[in-house]
Scaffold this motif. Structure first.
Motif, PDB file in Angstrom:
ATOM      1  N   CYS A  59       0.823  -1.215   0.000  1.00  0.00           N
ATOM      2  CA  CYS A  59       0.000   0.000   0.000  1.00  0.00           C
ATOM      3  C   CYS A  59       0.853   1.260   0.000  1.00  0.00           C
ATOM      4  O   CYS A  59       0.494   2.256  -0.638  1.00  0.00           O
ATOM      5  N   ARG A  63       0.438   4.027  -2.862  1.00  0.00           N
ATOM      6  CA  ARG A  63       0.127   5.432  -2.552  1.00  0.00           C
ATOM      7  C   ARG A  63       1.125   6.380  -3.228  1.00  0.00           C
ATOM      8  O   ARG A  63       0.753   7.470  -3.672  1.00  0.00           O
ATOM      9  N   ILE A 108      -5.631  -0.382  -3.267  1.00  0.00           N
ATOM     10  CA  ILE A 108      -5.183  -0.105  -1.901  1.00  0.00           C
ATOM     11  C   ILE A 108      -6.240  -0.585  -0.898  1.00  0.00           C
ATOM     12  O   ILE A 108      -5.916  -1.256   0.093  1.00  0.00           O
ATOM     13  N   ASN A 109      -7.485  -0.252  -1.162  1.00  0.00           N
ATOM     14  CA  ASN A 109      -8.573  -0.672  -0.266  1.00  0.00           C
ATOM     15  C   ASN A 109      -8.687  -2.185  -0.196  1.00  0.00           C
ATOM     16  O   ASN A 109      -8.923  -2.745   0.877  1.00  0.00           O
ATOM     17  N   SER A 112      -5.550  -3.447   1.828  1.00  0.00           N
ATOM     18  CA  SER A 112      -5.538  -3.056   3.240  1.00  0.00           C
ATOM     19  C   SER A 112      -6.791  -3.521   3.983  1.00  0.00           C
ATOM     20  O   SER A 112      -6.794  -3.518   5.221  1.00  0.00           O
TER      21      SER A 112
END
Length: 113
Positions: A59, A63, A108-109, A112
């Motif tokens: 992640c 980002r 990412i979601n 994570s």
């Protein structure tokens, strides 16, 4: 997860190639270099992140790639305003950075979550 199979990586790599080809004759070397580095950073950080061991590391790099999308989008907007990028091409590339950013947010979601 093999980064080379990710649509977001494939599309960001394609965009980087288009940016490099589109600016190969640009005589403003500083602008060309910065634009190229931003474009190259997106697929590179996706690749690096997806090769990391933990979800947190993955992640982190995703980002960074997302931030590079915003950086590239800003540079394309400026390039369009100063006449370096035709408006229609700038609009297409800007839209692609927005879509890539959304795709990165989703990835990412997923990682994570």
């Amino acid at each position: 997860m093999d980064f080379e199979k990710l649509d977001v990586w494939q599309r960001s790599k394609s965009l980087a190639v288009q940016i490099y080809r589109g600016f190969q004759d640009c005589r403003d070397y500083g602008f060309r270099d910065q634009l190229g580095r931003s474009a190259l950073s997106i697929p590179s950080n996706i690749a690096e992140g997806m090769e990391r061991g933990s979800g947190k590391e993955k992640c982190h790099y995703l980002r960074i790639a997302k931030g590079s999308c915003a950086e590239l989008r800003t540079q394309l907007m400026i390039g369009s305003e100063i006449g370096y990028v035709p408006d229609s091409l700038a609009a297409a590339w800007i839209q692609e950075t927005r879509e890539l950013s959304r795709m990165l947010s989703g990835l990412i979601n997923r990682i994570s979550g």
